[in-house]
Scaffold this motif. Structure first.
Motif, mmCIF file in Angstrom:
data_model
loop_
_atom_site.group_PDB
_atom_site.id
_atom_site.type_symbol
_atom_site.label_atom_id
_atom_site.label_comp_id
_atom_site.label_asym_id
_atom_site.label_seq_id
_atom_site.Cartn_x
_atom_site.Cartn_y
_atom_site.Cartn_z
ATOM 1 N N LEU A 1 1.430 -3.374 9.858
ATOM 2 C CA LEU A 1 0.656 -2.140 9.710
ATOM 3 C C LEU A 1 -0.245 -2.198 8.475
ATOM 4 C CD1 LEU A 1 3.400 0.420 10.755
ATOM 5 C CD2 LEU A 1 1.338 -0.165 12.048
ATOM 6 N N GLU A 2 0.294 -2.787 7.412
ATOM 7 C CA GLU A 2 -0.524 -2.850 6.199
ATOM 8 C C GLU A 2 -1.688 -3.814 6.364
ATOM 9 O OE1 GLU A 2 1.893 -3.311 2.695
ATOM 10 O OE2 GLU A 2 2.171 -1.118 2.666
ATOM 11 N N ASN A 3 -1.560 -4.713 7.305
ATOM 12 C CA ASN A 3 -2.685 -5.615 7.593
ATOM 13 C C ASN A 3 -3.518 -5.115 8.763
ATOM 14 O OD1 ASN A 3 -2.397 -7.762 5.634
ATOM 15 N ND2 ASN A 3 -0.420 -8.112 6.633
ATOM 16 N N ASN A 4 -3.384 -3.792 9.007
ATOM 17 C CA ASN A 4 -4.149 -3.144 10.063
ATOM 18 C C ASN A 4 -3.921 -3.735 11.444
ATOM 19 O OD1 ASN A 4 -5.346 -1.265 8.331
ATOM 20 N ND2 ASN A 4 -6.814 -2.850 7.648
ATOM 21 N N LYS A 5 -2.734 -4.237 11.637
ATOM 22 C CA LYS A 5 -2.407 -4.724 12.976
ATOM 23 C C LYS A 5 -1.526 -3.702 13.680
ATOM 24 C CE LYS A 5 -2.904 -9.602 12.044
ATOM 25 N NZ LYS A 5 -2.213 -10.630 11.263
ATOM 26 N N GLN A 6 -1.440 -3.847 14.984
ATOM 27 C CA GLN A 6 -0.668 -2.881 15.780
ATOM 28 C C GLN A 6 0.755 -3.360 16.009
ATOM 29 O OE1 GLN A 6 -2.645 -2.068 19.497
ATOM 30 N NE2 GLN A 6 -2.706 0.093 18.924
ATOM 31 N N LYS B 1 0.814 -1.207 0.000
ATOM 32 C CA LYS B 1 0.000 0.000 0.000
ATOM 33 C C LYS B 1 0.851 1.261 0.000
ATOM 34 C CE LYS B 1 -3.573 -2.477 2.520
ATOM 35 N NZ LYS B 1 -4.169 -2.698 3.840
#
Lengths: 488, 484
Positions: free
Chosen positions: A251-256, A14
């Motif tokens: 982060l790109e997989n919306n994880k922290q 992304k």
């Protein structure tokens, strides 16, 4: 030279990500005795042979500051163009471990001895300033050895109490390359100063690496992870590459990203969690009541300032000016103090330009090939200088010089002797050369015809033949001149 | 001839020099007394055979140069003594034998004294009654059910019962002065930095100070002189000349200004303490001193801040007792378990309590509210003293709010135990010298002491004033030897 552009970004699915790196370097202070005791600090001694009652925390033992270590860290601070704090405090960092005899490490927490400074990096895309946050003094711990007995852990306290400087950078580094240059520059400065030997194999220099990522253009820093105790530049670079990619993927997989301490696994080339922020030790820092606050006199700082040697940046400037070197050449020559000293010794007696080429070319090739440092290089500066002088005076050709250089490496042999003994003196007698050249021309009439009809490239062939016949001893310049007239 | 064990240290030292008696005779007398006094439980380790050996050697060599030539001395078991077990009154060090000698005891030996034994004390000097020792309670010679005070309880008891001619203790919050007061003896806490802390098992580094405990003020001056001095091995010791306290000792107080701090007149203070204090004022007036009322406004915060600072330092100082290197070690399946078992079994309740308090007040999130604030208050308390010392030369207060209490009376009430140090603690926080000198008795015929607090490194003035009180109080230790 055209400047390259900085281009280290992690390409995610992304978009592009920037890597933010900060280093906490632990550099062992070069000193005969430990930070708070008189035990020796020699590397590689038998376990527990360099341990005093203070280092092993016997009841009633008290630390006494080693003044030399203080001066070493002030010098280092000055070398980093940093603010020296006249008042600093030693604190206790409390935690239990078998190789930490006191149950606390004496360190500096709120008031370090050295404040903000900077290091200049020479990158292919220009110079870059990296901020130093602070430098503080602390004790090293001992060593736990888990693999000598199936049931017990052994403890070696030789390192316990050895003085370390923790040098904390600002989060200014952006790529593994910059980390490489940063560590080398820092090490170079400390070696120039004689404050740390920078020997990573012996653990004199190691670093905790803080890594975070952020989208290109983003101003805010991301959550960082700290990779503990990495002891080689290559591992630091590999750990950063792995860790930054790991973070981008999360982060790109919306994880922290969890703020945590991680360990770099050199075998798997991965990082893995060591402890999370929640598990972080509460070190219960407080000023060590056994030690008075450290108050430095301005006069001491002034004295140390005056004693400061020429440092890499200044030396580089001088080399460019005095020796007419390119920035690139100067950089290579000053990166190690011993190399720059060697260089300056060599050019005392010969052509600077040629000396630069020989040192950065042939000499460095030998160092790399044999994996040795300049101090282990067999040819003395004096003899290399003599060799180069023989080239410029026309006594030997550059080609012969390479062979002589090879032979000199056997026990630093005198180049004059080698040349005399083996009859390698350059043939510069025009009559002799004319004779050889005439011979070559008469043997190659067909090629002469071709040359004269326009195949001028064949000139090199004639030169080569002449060299062959003269066994490489012919003076190439003269050969060129004579050949040119003969082939007209 | 009176029993020479009742002689003062000064008299013994000069008697040996004059060859009135031999070191061996003196030593055997104290050993004899000690052997008959097991009920007091004053000793942890007896070094009687070695002491006799040392005495015999002394008598042969006849080297009278030292201040304490030929004198046997038992010391608090907090001083590390070479090749002699040093326990700090704790199970965790019950088997610890140092390979080194503390600077203070070393100074005594270089003045010609030798070790008689190691005296009982509260565990790691944490206590005011000697009830926290792993080696059991010490009994006050003034009564078989009375505590001798603490933490230098064994020292005070041994001294009062004539088991040693003088002794050295340590004082972190009153550990010399309170037991001295409870046993009718003299105890001095020197200025912080006057005596080296090197080789003394640490309790709270910024407060600990070794000091003399003696039968009278003259002895106190002599013993202080022997033990005081700068030590490069202790970064907090101070390089200031040690006076010849003995030769300068005088009971003249003419023109000296003595401060009487109003804040020390605490609520519920027994009338007899107040009476004793007034008596002290009269004694000093009689000696020529001028009495001034002063104020030390932050006094009431001293005890709470002490009980933050001291445990904080202790929690860190005692981290080294982990079973790894020396001392007691319990078994465990892994390192953490070994630590837990070792420290659970090795430390007593009071020590654990203070480690917990100390760990708590240093914890992140609590540091500012507790430790930092306590340090600020400590500075204010010090400032109070600095200010009044512009106007006065010394301060007179009672040593303790009561006479010796009964064994067990306060054991389960730590706060009431801590209150016993209310007059002594501010002095440690300010790092000042102070002496407790016996000045009278309470209604039960138990001794009471008065405390004189001096300017930094002015031990001489408080010794002189203590001598003035001693002469006028005409205090006699009235002890029936019930314990033989």
């Amino acid at each position: 030279m055209t400047k390259k552009k900085f281009d280290y970004y992690i390409k995610g699915n992304k978009g592009k990500w920037e890597v933010i790196i900060g280093l906490e370097v632990h550099a062992q202070v070069l000193s005969k005795s430990k930070l708070f005791s008189s035990s020796p600090t020699k590397f590689g001694a038998e376990p527990n042979t360099q341990v005093s009652l203070v280092d092993s925390a016997f009841p009633g033992m008290l630390p006494v500051i080693n003044q030399f270590c203080i001066e070493q860290s002030v010098k280092t601070g000055l070398g980093l163009k940093a603010k020296i704090n006249l008042n600093s405090v030693f604190d206790r960092k409390n935690y239990f471990y078998a190789d930490l005899p006191q149950g606390y490490q004496i360190s500096q927490y709120k008031n370090p001895i050295v404040g903000e400074g900077e290091i200049i990096l020479d990158m292919p895309y220009g110079t870059k300033k990296v901020g130093i946050e602070r430098l503080h003094l602390e004790q090293d711990a001992g060593k736990s050895i888990h693999d000598m007995d199936p049931d017990n852990t052994f403890v070696d306290l030789n390192r316990s109490g050895v003085a370390l400087m923790e040098i904390v950078s600002k989060p200014d580094l952006r790529s593994p390359d910059e980390v490489n240059v940063y560590i080398k520059k820092l090490r170079s400065i400390m070696r120039y100063l004689g404050t740390c030997d920078g020997n990573m194999q012996e653990g004199s220099l190691r670093a905790d690496v803080n890594v975070s990522v952020r989208k290109v253009g983003e101003k805010k820093f991301g959550t960082r992870c700290e990779i503990k105790n990495v002891n080689s530049i290559r591992f630091m670079q590999m750990a950063i590459e792995y860790e930054s990619k790991r973070q981008v993927e999360l982060l790109e997989n919306n994880k922290q990203i969890d703020q945590e301490t991680r360990l770099y696994d050199t075998r798997k080339n991965t990082t893995r969690p060591m402890r999370s922020k929640e598990d972080a030790h509460d070190y219960r820092y407080f000023p060590d009541p056994d030690l008075l606050p450290l108050n430095l006199k301005k006069s001491l700082i002034e004295k140390l300032k005056k004693e400061l040697p020429e440092l890499p940046d200044e030396k580089k400037e001088r080399f460019i000016k005095e020796h007419n070197l390119s920035a690139y050449e100067a950089n290579i020559l000053v990166s190690e103090k011993e190399v720059s000293d060697y260089y300056e010794d060599v050019i005392k007696g010969c052509d600077k330009k040629l000396a630069t080429n020989w040192i950065t070319g042939d000499l460095f090739a030998v160092l790399n090939k044999k994996n040795i440092s300049i101090s282990q290089f067999p040819i003395s500066a004096k003899n290399l200088s003599a060799l180069i002088k023989m080239i410029t005076s026309g006594k030997i050709s550059g080609k012969i010089a390479k062979d002589v250089f090879e032979k000199m490496q056997d026990n630093d042999k005198d180049p004059h002797q080698i040349v005399e003994k083996e009859g390698l003196t350059q043939q510069s007698d025009p009559k002799e050369l004319e004779k050889i050249i005439s011979e070559v021309i008469s043997k190659n009439q067909d090629k002469v015809t071709q040359y004269k009809s326009g195949k001028v490239k064949l000139f090199g062939y004639f030169v080569g033949e002449v060299m062959k016949v003269s066994k490489g001893k012919a003076n190439p310049q003269l050969v060129n001149e004579i050949l040119k007239t003969k082939l007209k | 001839m009176t029993n020479i064990s009742e002689f003062s240290l000064t008299k013994l030292a000069s008697g040996i020099k004059k060859k009135d008696f031999t070191s061996e005779e003196v030593t055997k007398t104290f050993i004899n007394n000690s052997k008959k006094s097991k009920k007091l439980n004053a000793y942890i380790t007896e070094c009687f055979d070695d002491a006799i050996e040392s005495a015999k050697n002394f008598d042969k060599k006849k080297d009278y140069k030292g201040l304490l030539s030929g004198i046997p001395i038992a010391v608090k078991d907090l001083f590390c003594t070479k090749n002699i077990k040093t326990t700090a009154g704790s199970k965790i060090l019950h088997n610890f034998i140092p390979t080194y000698e503390s600077t203070v005891t070393n100074k005594l030996w270089s003045e010609g004294a030798f070790l008689l034994g190691k005296l009982n004390c509260d565990e790691f000097a944490m206590g005011s009654s000697n009830e926290t020792s792993f080696f059991g309670n010490v009994i006050n010679p003034f009564g078989d059910k009375l505590v001798p005070g603490g933490s230098s309880g064994g020292s005070a008891s041994a001294l009062a019962a004539d088991l040693t001619p003088g002794t050295v203790g340590t004082d972190t919050g009153g550990s010399i002065r309170q037991p001295a007061s409870f046993t009718g003896t003299v105890g001095l806490k020197p200025t912080y930095g006057r005596c080296s802390r090197w080789g003394i098992v640490a309790f709270a580094s910024s407060l600990d100070q070794a000091g003399p405990m003696t039968k009278n003020v003259e002895d106190c001056a002599l013993l202080l002189q022997a033990m005081a001095g700068y030590d490069s091995k202790d970064s907090t010791s101070v390089d200031i000349k040690v006076e010849n306290y003995s030769s300068k000792l005088t009971d003249k107080a003419k023109g000296l200004k003595i401060g009487i701090p109003k804040e020390y007149r605490v609520d519920n203070m027994p009338a007899e303490i107040d009476k004793l204090w007034k008596k002290g004022i009269d004694f000093l007036k009689d000696a020529g001193a001028i009495i001034k009322n002063i104020s030390l406004p932050h006094t009431k915060y001293a005890l709470p801040s002490y009980y933050i600072v001291a445990p904080a330092e202790a929690s860190s100082n005692l981290a080294r007792y982990d079973g790894v290197k020396y001392g007691h070690r319990s078994k465990g399946n892994n390192l953490v378990e070994m630590y837990e078992n070792t420290r659970s079994e090795g430390f007593g309740d009071e020590v654990k309590r203070r480690i917990l308090i100390g760990t708590y007040v240093l914890s992140s999130g609590y540091y500012d509210a507790y430790y930092l604030k306590a340090q600020k208050i400590r500075q204010l308390i010090k400032n109070d003293f600095d200010k009044v010392f512009y106007d006065v030369d010394a301060i007179l207060t009672p040593s303790t709010p009561s006479a010796a209490f009964k064994i067990g009376e306060k054991k389960d009430d730590p706060v009431s135990m801590y209150l016993n140090d209310i007059f002594t603690v501010p002095v440690n926080l300010a790092g000042l010298p102070a002496i407790s000198v016996p000045a009278g008795y309470d209604k039960n015929n138990l001794p009471l002491g008065l405390q004189l607090v001096g300017k930094p490194f002015d031990e001489q003035t408080i010794l002189n004033l203590a001598l003035a009180i001693e002469k006028r109080a005409n205090f006699k230790r009235k002890i029936n030897v019930w314990w033989n």
